[in-house]
Scaffold this motif. Structure first.
Motif, PDB file in Angstrom:
ATOM      1  N   GLY A  14      67.415 -26.791 -12.279  1.00 21.23           N
ATOM      2  CA  GLY A  14      67.202 -25.529 -12.983  1.00 21.23           C
ATOM      3  C   GLY A  14      66.420 -25.723 -14.269  1.00 21.23           C
ATOM      4  O   GLY A  14      66.497 -26.771 -14.912  1.00 21.23           O
ATOM      5  N   ASP A  15      65.633 -24.710 -14.632  1.00 21.12           N
ATOM      6  CA  ASP A  15      64.926 -24.779 -15.906  1.00 21.12           C
ATOM      7  C   ASP A  15      65.890 -24.511 -17.053  1.00 21.12           C
ATOM      8  O   ASP A  15      66.872 -23.787 -16.903  1.00 21.12           O
ATOM      9  CB  ASP A  15      63.795 -23.746 -15.953  1.00 21.12           C
ATOM     10  CG  ASP A  15      64.311 -22.321 -15.913  1.00 21.12           C
ATOM     11  OD1 ASP A  15      64.146 -21.587 -16.903  1.00 21.12           O
ATOM     12  OD2 ASP A  15      64.916 -21.930 -14.892  1.00 21.12           O
ATOM     13  N   GLY A  78      61.364 -23.199 -20.670  1.00 24.30           N
ATOM     14  CA  GLY A  78      61.029 -23.532 -19.293  1.00 24.30           C
ATOM     15  C   GLY A  78      60.361 -24.882 -19.182  1.00 24.30           C
ATOM     16  O   GLY A  78      60.471 -25.734 -20.066  1.00 24.30           O
ATOM     17  N   CYS A 172      72.080 -22.536 -24.423  1.00 23.97           N
ATOM     18  CA  CYS A 172      72.988 -21.781 -23.554  1.00 23.97           C
ATOM     19  C   CYS A 172      74.182 -21.254 -24.339  1.00 23.97           C
ATOM     20  O   CYS A 172      74.546 -20.076 -24.229  1.00 23.97           O
ATOM     21  CB  CYS A 172      73.454 -22.664 -22.411  1.00 23.97           C
ATOM     22  SG  CYS A 172      74.690 -21.926 -21.336  1.00 23.97           S
ATOM     23  N   LYS A 277      75.110 -21.267  -3.625  1.00 24.76           N
ATOM     24  CA  LYS A 277      74.869 -20.549  -4.872  1.00 24.76           C
ATOM     25  C   LYS A 277      76.137 -19.832  -5.298  1.00 24.76           C
ATOM     26  O   LYS A 277      76.699 -19.021  -4.565  1.00 24.76           O
ATOM     27  CB  LYS A 277      73.730 -19.539  -4.710  1.00 24.76           C
ATOM     28  CG  LYS A 277      73.332 -18.865  -6.019  1.00 24.76           C
ATOM     29  CD  LYS A 277      72.116 -17.996  -5.834  1.00 24.76           C
ATOM     30  CE  LYS A 277      71.723 -17.297  -7.131  1.00 24.76           C
ATOM     31  NZ  LYS A 277      71.430 -18.226  -8.225  1.00 24.76           N
ATOM     32  N   GLY A 310      73.915 -15.107 -16.347  1.00 23.28           N
ATOM     33  CA  GLY A 310      72.908 -15.701 -15.477  1.00 23.28           C
ATOM     34  C   GLY A 310      71.719 -16.276 -16.220  1.00 23.28           C
ATOM     35  O   GLY A 310      71.852 -17.013 -17.201  1.00 23.28           O
ATOM     36  N   TYR A 311      70.529 -15.906 -15.768  1.00 27.38           N
ATOM     37  CA  TYR A 311      69.299 -16.514 -16.274  1.00 27.38           C
ATOM     38  C   TYR A 311      68.982 -16.124 -17.715  1.00 27.38           C
ATOM     39  O   TYR A 311      68.104 -16.741 -18.336  1.00 27.38           O
ATOM     40  CB  TYR A 311      68.128 -16.160 -15.363  1.00 27.38           C
ATOM     41  CG  TYR A 311      68.229 -16.823 -14.013  1.00 27.38           C
ATOM     42  CD1 TYR A 311      67.867 -18.154 -13.852  1.00 27.38           C
ATOM     43  CD2 TYR A 311      68.714 -16.135 -12.910  1.00 27.38           C
ATOM     44  CE1 TYR A 311      67.974 -18.783 -12.616  1.00 27.38           C
ATOM     45  CE2 TYR A 311      68.822 -16.754 -11.673  1.00 27.38           C
ATOM     46  CZ  TYR A 311      68.445 -18.079 -11.534  1.00 27.38           C
ATOM     47  OH  TYR A 311      68.565 -18.700 -10.312  1.00 27.38           O
ATOM     48  N   ARG A 314      69.214 -19.138 -19.873  1.00 24.85           N
ATOM     49  CA  ARG A 314      68.377 -20.302 -19.596  1.00 24.85           C
ATOM     50  C   ARG A 314      66.894 -20.003 -19.766  1.00 24.85           C
ATOM     51  O   ARG A 314      66.065 -20.907 -19.665  1.00 24.85           O
ATOM     52  CB  ARG A 314      68.659 -20.855 -18.208  1.00 24.85           C
ATOM     53  CG  ARG A 314      67.998 -20.117 -17.091  1.00 24.85           C
ATOM     54  CD  ARG A 314      68.257 -20.704 -15.699  1.00 24.85           C
ATOM     55  NE  ARG A 314      68.594 -22.090 -15.654  1.00 24.85           N
ATOM     56  CZ  ARG A 314      69.319 -22.655 -14.677  1.00 24.85           C
ATOM     57  NH1 ARG A 314      69.778 -21.900 -13.687  1.00 24.85           N
ATOM     58  NH2 ARG A 314      69.582 -23.930 -14.693  1.00 24.85           N
ATOM     59  N   CYS A 315      66.541 -18.758 -20.028  1.00 26.31           N
ATOM     60  CA  CYS A 315      65.136 -18.430 -20.204  1.00 26.31           C
ATOM     61  C   CYS A 315      64.790 -18.375 -21.695  1.00 26.31           C
ATOM     62  O   CYS A 315      65.666 -18.432 -22.554  1.00 26.31           O
ATOM     63  CB  CYS A 315      64.813 -17.094 -19.544  1.00 26.31           C
ATOM     64  SG  CYS A 315      65.685 -15.681 -20.248  1.00 26.31           S
TER      65      CYS A 315
END
Length: 398
Positions: A14-15, A78, A172, A277, A310-311, A314-315
């Motif tokens: 994962g990024d 990223g 995070c 997942k 969720g993302y 991490r973005c």
């Protein structure tokens, strides 16, 4: 132009924010020490897709790295090299590229011999993979095959053994705290319970640290199955004692209820590392909180705000720690290469930069030590034993 050697670098899994600063640090230092640097695109997938015919254009799989290129990317989140969850040791037939299909036609294929040939063809003297325990476990395999490896740990879950810290974890935690506080306005306005599902397949660090920092009243983690009625009672008590009439629980995606067989998954499909997942435990908790709440709230149901982060965590760009630590990790990797050392994992241990043998990655799982750090009765961290602990408290167990 004459070089001391060629260093390859790749990012797998994962990024997370902090990958590009790590690539930048490796490249800057390596170029200034006289090395050529190549980026492998899409993690291990770039080596699988690489074609050995020197008449073939492999620029889609391997990229020469320059200071100008990595300097621009190094300020961003990223990974500009892109990433994948490719595992060359367990490649399904459907994922075998056309140029390898005559050689590999089983349902599951180990294409490591081709990966070794690709590394030789590119001319890589040292390979620096940046990833979590999955990516690094294959790096360990290549180390056993004779490839000179220096690994850098990356994962939001912070669960790579041997190191206090993995790139991406601080951002995070920072984002989880920020987003939880943002969602409080809605929960408080409607006097609801707030359920937030966060990352954490096997380890509860991403739920524990934000809770410890005051982002939530309770948290449930993969290491300790929880009783839903007990959680409901605690949250209703928290809500009824709060001036704005709400309460917050962080739910690790890998958390399990005592009366269920295992984790909650979105579907049956597995990736090449054998992982399905995760997702859905937050939905289950939210539904049961609403159903059980009247029992602990004088017969009145309490509605729930339910959100999976969720993302969102991490973005975007890295925070300060995920800008500084990757810089140090990249330079530490070059320190080892200059000393002709390999088979190592860059690490932080008890607040000091270090390195450990890369085979520690497959030696065990790194999880929260429940007895020491988690109050299973109160469903929250223990606020004690801070003296002589590292900055992120419960992350130093080796």
């Amino acid at each position: 132009m004459s070089y001391r050697g060629t260093i390859g670098i790749l990012t797998g899994g994962g990024d997370v924010p902090g990958l590009n600063p790590a690539i930048r640090a490796v490249t800057f230092r390596a170029l200034r020490e006289g090395y050529r640097v190549v980026g492998i695109r899409r993690g291990w997938g770039g080596l699988v897709d690489y074609q050995l015919d020197n008449q073939i254009d492999n620029s889609a799989h391997v990229q020469i790295l320059t200071e100008d290129l990595v300097n621009r990317a190094g300020r961003t989140g990223g990974t500009f090299l892109h990433t994948s969850r490719t595992l060359p040791a367990r490649l399904p037939r459907s994922a075998v590229p056309q140029h390898l299909r005559a050689r590999y036609d089983d349902d599951i294929n180990d294409v490591t011999p081709h990966v070794l040939d690709a590394i030789e063809a590119i001319g890589i003297d040292y390979l620096i993979p940046i990833g979590g325990d999955d990516t690094l476990s294959y790096a360990e395999r290549l180390h056993r095959e004779g490839i000179r490896i220096v690994g850098i740990p990356k994962t939001m879950d912070n669960d790579v053994p041997g190191t206090d810290y993995c790139i991406g974890f601080s951002t995070c935690v920072t984002r989880t705290i920020e987003l939880t506080h943002t969602l409080r306005t809605t929960a408080g306005s409607h006097e609801r319970l707030l359920v937030i599902e966060v990352f954490g397949r096997y380890a509860g660090f991403t739920a524990m640290l934000p809770t410890m920092a005051g982002a939530a009243d309770r948290c449930v983690i993969p290491e300790q199955p929880f009783d839903m009625r007990h959680l409901t009672r605690l949250l209703v008590e928290d809500r009824n004692h709060h001036p704005s009439g709400y309460a917050v629980v962080l739910v690790s995606e890998g958390a399990t209820m005592v009366d269920e067989a295992g984790m909650s998954f979105e579907g049956q499909e597995k990736d090449q590392y054998g992982h399905r997942k995760l997702g859905g435990i937050g939905d289950k908790v939210a539904a049961q909180l609403k159903e059980l709440s009247p029992e602990f709230n004088k017969g009145k149901r309490i509605n729930v705000v339910n959100q999976r982060l969720g993302y969102l965590v991490r973005c975007g760009n890295p925070d300060a720690i995920d800008s500084i630590v990757p810089m140090a990790y990249g330079n530490l990797a070059l320190d080892l290469i200059l000393k002709n050392r390999s088979g190592q994992l860059i690490a932080l241990r008890n607040g000091c930069y270090a390195n450990v043998p890369i085979d520690i990655v497959s030696s065990r799982k790194k999880i929260v030590t429940v007895d020491k750090y988690y109050n299973a009765e109160r469903l929250r961290p223990k606020y004690e034993t801070f003296r002589d602990q590292p900055m992120f408290i419960m992350t130093s167990e080796m």
